[in-house]
Scaffold this motif. Structure first.
Motif, PDB file in Angstrom:
ATOM      1  N   LYS A 162     -44.309 -49.187 -53.983  1.00 37.89           N
ATOM      2  CA  LYS A 162     -42.727 -48.501 -54.576  1.00 37.89           C
ATOM      3  C   LYS A 162     -42.458 -46.657 -54.501  1.00 37.89           C
ATOM      4  O   LYS A 162     -40.978 -46.727 -54.392  1.00 37.89           O
ATOM      5  N   ALA A 163     -43.095 -46.159 -54.274  1.00 44.71           N
ATOM      6  CA  ALA A 163     -42.504 -44.810 -53.642  1.00 44.71           C
ATOM      7  C   ALA A 163     -41.672 -44.533 -53.115  1.00 44.71           C
ATOM      8  O   ALA A 163     -40.869 -44.195 -53.008  1.00 44.71           O
ATOM      9  N   TYR A 164     -41.739 -45.246 -51.406  1.00 43.72           N
ATOM     10  CA  TYR A 164     -41.054 -45.535 -50.696  1.00 43.72           C
ATOM     11  C   TYR A 164     -40.258 -45.858 -50.528  1.00 43.72           C
ATOM     12  O   TYR A 164     -38.481 -45.585 -50.138  1.00 43.72           O
ATOM     13  N   LEU A 165     -40.196 -47.070 -51.082  1.00 42.25           N
ATOM     14  CA  LEU A 165     -38.937 -47.852 -51.583  1.00 42.25           C
ATOM     15  C   LEU A 165     -37.617 -46.866 -51.883  1.00 42.25           C
ATOM     16  O   LEU A 165     -36.773 -46.808 -52.172  1.00 42.25           O
ATOM     17  N   MET A 166     -38.440 -45.839 -52.980  1.00 39.31           N
ATOM     18  CA  MET A 166     -37.561 -45.151 -53.992  1.00 39.31           C
ATOM     19  C   MET A 166     -37.434 -44.345 -53.430  1.00 39.31           C
ATOM     20  O   MET A 166     -35.623 -43.699 -53.389  1.00 39.31           O
ATOM     21  N   HIS A 167     -37.827 -43.218 -52.750  1.00 36.63           N
ATOM     22  CA  HIS A 167     -37.441 -42.359 -51.345  1.00 36.63           C
ATOM     23  C   HIS A 167     -36.270 -42.857 -50.581  1.00 36.63           C
ATOM     24  O   HIS A 167     -35.721 -42.152 -49.987  1.00 36.63           O
ATOM     25  N   ASP A 168     -36.587 -43.920 -50.028  1.00 39.00           N
ATOM     26  CA  ASP A 168     -35.354 -44.764 -49.117  1.00 39.00           C
ATOM     27  C   ASP A 168     -34.168 -44.411 -49.586  1.00 39.00           C
ATOM     28  O   ASP A 168     -33.446 -44.441 -48.762  1.00 39.00           O
ATOM     29  N   THR A 169     -34.189 -44.429 -51.258  1.00 42.13           N
ATOM     30  CA  THR A 169     -32.282 -44.877 -51.606  1.00 42.13           C
ATOM     31  C   THR A 169     -32.182 -43.583 -52.028  1.00 42.13           C
ATOM     32  O   THR A 169     -30.760 -43.044 -51.761  1.00 42.13           O
ATOM     33  N   ALA A 170     -32.608 -42.769 -52.380  1.00 39.69           N
ATOM     34  CA  ALA A 170     -32.785 -41.538 -53.430  1.00 39.69           C
ATOM     35  C   ALA A 170     -33.941 -39.816 -53.332  1.00 39.69           C
ATOM     36  O   ALA A 170     -32.995 -39.134 -53.822  1.00 39.69           O
ATOM     37  N   ALA A 212     -36.387 -40.664 -65.364  1.00 44.89           N
ATOM     38  CA  ALA A 212     -34.597 -40.786 -65.047  1.00 44.89           C
ATOM     39  C   ALA A 212     -34.300 -41.534 -64.014  1.00 44.89           C
ATOM     40  O   ALA A 212     -33.291 -42.081 -64.272  1.00 44.89           O
ATOM     41  N   ASN A 213     -34.249 -40.865 -63.110  1.00 38.33           N
ATOM     42  CA  ASN A 213     -33.481 -41.908 -61.751  1.00 38.33           C
ATOM     43  C   ASN A 213     -34.450 -42.183 -60.660  1.00 38.33           C
ATOM     44  O   ASN A 213     -36.057 -42.024 -60.698  1.00 38.33           O
ATOM     45  N   ASP A 214     -34.277 -42.844 -59.569  1.00 42.87           N
ATOM     46  CA  ASP A 214     -35.243 -43.019 -58.879  1.00 42.87           C
ATOM     47  C   ASP A 214     -35.893 -42.032 -58.250  1.00 42.87           C
ATOM     48  O   ASP A 214     -37.062 -41.908 -57.723  1.00 42.87           O
ATOM     49  N   ASN A 215     -35.222 -40.667 -57.893  1.00 48.49           N
ATOM     50  CA  ASN A 215     -36.144 -39.616 -57.849  1.00 48.49           C
ATOM     51  C   ASN A 215     -37.475 -39.365 -58.116  1.00 48.49           C
ATOM     52  O   ASN A 215     -38.330 -39.251 -57.443  1.00 48.49           O
ATOM     53  N   GLU A 216     -37.323 -39.524 -59.463  1.00 42.71           N
ATOM     54  CA  GLU A 216     -38.669 -38.971 -59.961  1.00 42.71           C
ATOM     55  C   GLU A 216     -39.462 -40.251 -60.249  1.00 42.71           C
ATOM     56  O   GLU A 216     -40.630 -39.613 -60.279  1.00 42.71           O
ATOM     57  N   ARG A 217     -38.661 -41.689 -60.284  1.00 44.75           N
ATOM     58  CA  ARG A 217     -39.492 -42.443 -60.663  1.00 44.75           C
ATOM     59  C   ARG A 217     -40.492 -42.380 -59.159  1.00 44.75           C
ATOM     60  O   ARG A 217     -42.181 -43.212 -58.792  1.00 44.75           O
ATOM     61  N   GLY A 218     -39.989 -42.336 -58.105  1.00 46.31           N
ATOM     62  CA  GLY A 218     -40.940 -41.675 -56.749  1.00 46.31           C
ATOM     63  C   GLY A 218     -41.883 -41.052 -56.885  1.00 46.31           C
ATOM     64  O   GLY A 218     -42.734 -41.008 -56.045  1.00 46.31           O
ATOM     65  N   GLU A 219     -41.655 -39.837 -57.593  1.00 44.72           N
ATOM     66  CA  GLU A 219     -42.368 -38.705 -57.000  1.00 44.72           C
ATOM     67  C   GLU A 219     -43.142 -39.021 -58.262  1.00 44.72           C
ATOM     68  O   GLU A 219     -44.667 -39.309 -57.737  1.00 44.72           O
TER      69      GLU A 219
END
Length: 300
Positions: free
Chosen positions: A195-203, A164-171
């Motif tokens: 993709k995970a790195y980019l999500m965790h970088d922002t969220a 539902a959000n970038d944090n969950e997408r990163g996981e």
């Protein structure tokens, strides 16, 4: 700063809908659990059940307390009681999820999968995509840990679609990347780890960002993308030093040493490993020290 995901923390963060009236003893049980006092929590749960042996929240809190003390057989009984007494479909989603986690802790994986599948059915009936994702990822974790990587990948991919959000997408992307790596599909591992790195970088949290950076560096090394590996590893080593994340500084250092060996710079590689070993010694992290030995064995 060190990423830690434990079975007990997953149990403790899950809760039922506030459909049922909650006794003061259950409130005290939850409060004790939040403070890490499982013994007091268990006593409060037992008091609650002595007053009302059909209080769903009391069985859940009892199960959580038993889980925290690794009494998984007893915890399983408590969670099953909660499931049997629950009438709300979302509450049953949580109860069956907890049952599945407990079966997994008991290494009864077939029963764990069956419980997670029931939790998925319940989550769909409750129109709760968040817990549909949790159920898929839970099944994926069981398959992953039993080396059934194709089945794990299928569940993780299903979970990814429900993020539902970038944090969950990163996981989710990180789980997918790790599974592709186990399947020796390392180009895909790089794709999803990036993709995970980019999500965790922002969220993400600092831990998630650092962990995803080191893992991306690992996959770059495996695919011989040495320039990309050096860039991401140097960045995370610098970041870890600035943030006081010695654990990730050590991890980044020994992975970077692998790059240096591949490029023929043995002296720098040895210096990086010595630094990683010193960090493990200074932080008294025996697991990290063993990890460094394992990952650098035969490097020279």
């Amino acid at each position: 700063m060190k990423l830690q995901i434990t079975l007990s923390s997953i149990f403790i963060t899950l809760f039922l809908n506030n459909v049922y009236a909650e006794s003061s003893e259950v409130s005290a049980c939850k409060s004790a659990l939040n403070k890490g006092d499982a013994v007091t929590a268990l006593k409060q749960a037992e008091k609650a059940l002595s007053n009302n042996n059909k209080e769903v929240e009391a069985f859940i809190c009892q199960g959580r307390a038993l889980t925290a003390t690794t009494k998984f057989d007893l915890a399983l009984s408590s969670f099953k009681q909660a499931n049997n007494l629950s009438t709300d479909v979302f509450d049953k989603t949580i109860a069956t999820l907890l049952i599945g986690r407990t079966y997994h802790a008991l290494k009864q994986d077939d029963s764990a999968i069956a419980s997670f599948q029931q939790s998925l059915v319940n989550a769909k009936a409750a129109s709760n995509q968040a817990f549909e994702r949790v159920a898929h990822n839970s099944m994926g974790d069981v398959y992953f840990e039993s080396n059934q990587y194709a089945q794990a990948l299928s569940e993780y991919m299903a979970g990814t679609k429900l993020a539902a959000n970038d944090n969950e997408r990163g996981e989710s992307y990180e789980k997918v990347a790790s599974t592709h790596h186990k399947l020796n599909q390392n180009d895909l591992a790089v794709e999803y780890q990036l993709k995970a790195y980019l999500m965790h970088d922002t969220a993400g949290t600092l831990d998630q960002y650092a962990h995803s950076s080191v893992e991306l560096g690992r996959y770059y090394v495996i695919t011989k993308s040495y320039t990309s590996a050096e860039n991401i590893l140097n960045k995370i080593i610098k970041f870890a030093k600035e943030q006081g994340g010695a654990y990730y500084e050590a991890q980044g250092s020994y992975v970077l040493a692998q790059v240096k060996v591949a490029k023929g710079d043995i002296a720098t590689a040895k210096s990086l490993i010595e630094n990683a070993k010193l960090i493990a010694k200074n932080t008294n992290d025996k697991a990290l020290d063993a990890e460094i030995d394992q990952e650098t064995k035969g490097l020279f």
